[in-house]
Design a protein around this motif. Structure first.
Motif, short mmCIF file in Angstrom:
data_model
loop_
_atom_site.label_atom_id
_atom_site.label_comp_id
_atom_site.label_asym_id
_atom_site.label_seq_id
_atom_site.Cartn_x
_atom_site.Cartn_y
_atom_site.Cartn_z
N LYS A 61 0.84 -1.20 0.00
CA LYS A 61 0.00 0.00 0.00
C LYS A 61 0.87 1.24 0.00
O LYS A 61 1.91 1.28 0.65
N SER A 63 0.57 5.38 0.80
CA SER A 63 -0.26 6.39 1.43
C SER A 63 0.35 7.76 1.22
O SER A 63 1.56 7.95 1.41
N GLU A 64 -0.48 8.70 0.80
CA GLU A 64 -0.02 10.07 0.56
C GLU A 64 -1.13 11.03 0.96
O GLU A 64 -2.24 10.94 0.44
N SER A 66 -4.16 12.11 2.58
CA SER A 66 -5.27 11.34 3.14
C SER A 66 -5.69 10.19 2.23
O SER A 66 -6.72 9.55 2.46
N ARG A 67 -4.91 9.90 1.22
CA ARG A 67 -5.28 8.87 0.24
C ARG A 67 -4.33 7.68 0.30
O ARG A 67 -3.18 7.81 0.72
N SER A 68 -4.83 6.55 -0.17
CA SER A 68 -3.98 5.36 -0.23
C SER A 68 -4.42 4.47 -1.38
O SER A 68 -5.57 4.53 -1.83
#
Length: 286
Positions: A61, A63-64, A66-68
């Protein structure tokens, strides 16, 4: 001195990427170590995104902010996300020339060859998630697609073609080159359901499509044939016509372009490096 520093940084960057690629090819390296060295590369470049491994899904995964996004194959996955989610979404969006379209929230998008749903990363900013229709025949890619895309979206685990049948599907998840046409290399052969796009639109009761994005590793002409007269429902069609068809790696750009030009479409833009192009219906009321 400044130029020497720049050259030194470029050399170090290439060497580290070479190291990472070798790391992903080594079967004895643990997933934890892979994530560590990929995150170290992000830290050294002062990037804010981070990688992890999710034990519940057995997937990697990124993550950046608030997104993943989830992904499976290490070599391809880390390669396409190594510059972050924002970079990936912007590159993919522009490679299909979609910056030329003014989207609205009610627009319906059909993403043929959706893979893990990366195109939706950008489309999500313009359209309601319930108007995103993703078609992906590869079972492993479809699993990830289901995790990356909101539940309101319409996800179809079938292939598109010019017949309603079951056909052999050549699986090549690691390279993203799975196809209904036998390629040079593949990992497995499975049987998949194939449906004509005009019948699918009839089942979904859709008669107004803002965009049909078409990427089928060389099977694009058959999919357009299966669209039939329902092509009149599409305002824009974006296609990948690169050298991906079969063992001889033939291009489909020429036949796709000729077909669309003779069916009332015009070329809006072309992304030459990957043989992708955007077409628009000349009379959207016709």
């Amino acid at each position: 001195i400044t130029e020497m520093k720049k050259l030194f940084k470029r050399v170090l960057n290439k060497l580290y990427i070479l190291f990472l690629n070798k790391l992903h090819s080594a079967s004895i390296i643990s997933k934890k170590k892979i994530v560590f060295f990929e995150n170290l590369y992000s830290i050294l470049r002062r990037k804010k995104f981070r990688f992890s491994y999710d034990n519940d899904t057995n997937l990697f995964k990124i993550s950046e902010n608030s997104r993943s996004c989830f992904f499976s194959d290490t070599k391809r996955g880390f390669s396409i996300y190594r510059n972050g989610i924002d970079y990936r979404e912007n590159f993919l969006f522009s490679s299909y020339c979609l910056q030329n379209i003014k989207f609205n929230s009610h627009d319906i998008i059909i993403d043929c060859g959706a893979n893990s749903g990366d195109l939706f990363l950008k489309l999500n900013k313009f359209i309601d998630s319930g108007n995103y229709i993703a078609v992906e025949p590869n079972p492993s890619d479809f699993k990830i697609l289901s995790l990356n895309v909101p539940k309101e979206s319409i996800l179809i685990n079938k292939a598109l073609g010019n017949v309603n049948s079951k056909l052999s599907f050549y699986v090549s998840t690691s390279s993203g080159d799975s196809s209904l046409i036998e390629p040079v290399k593949y990992d497995d052969i499975i049987k998949v359901d194939v449906v004509r796009l005009d019948d699918l639109l009839l089942d979904l009761k859709k008669t107004k499509i803002k965009l049909l994005k078409l990427e089928a590793e060389g099977f694009e002409p058959e999919i357009l044939d299966g669209l039939g007269s329902s092509i009149k429902y599409c305002e824009y069609i974006s296609v990948d016509g690169g050298y991906e068809r079969g063992i001889n790696a033939e291009q489909t750009f020429t036949s796709i372009t000729n077909y669309l030009l003779t069916n009332g479409f015009e070329i809006v833009d072309i992304y030459f490096p990957w043989h992708r192009a955007l077409f628009k219906k000349t009379n959207i009321n016709g």
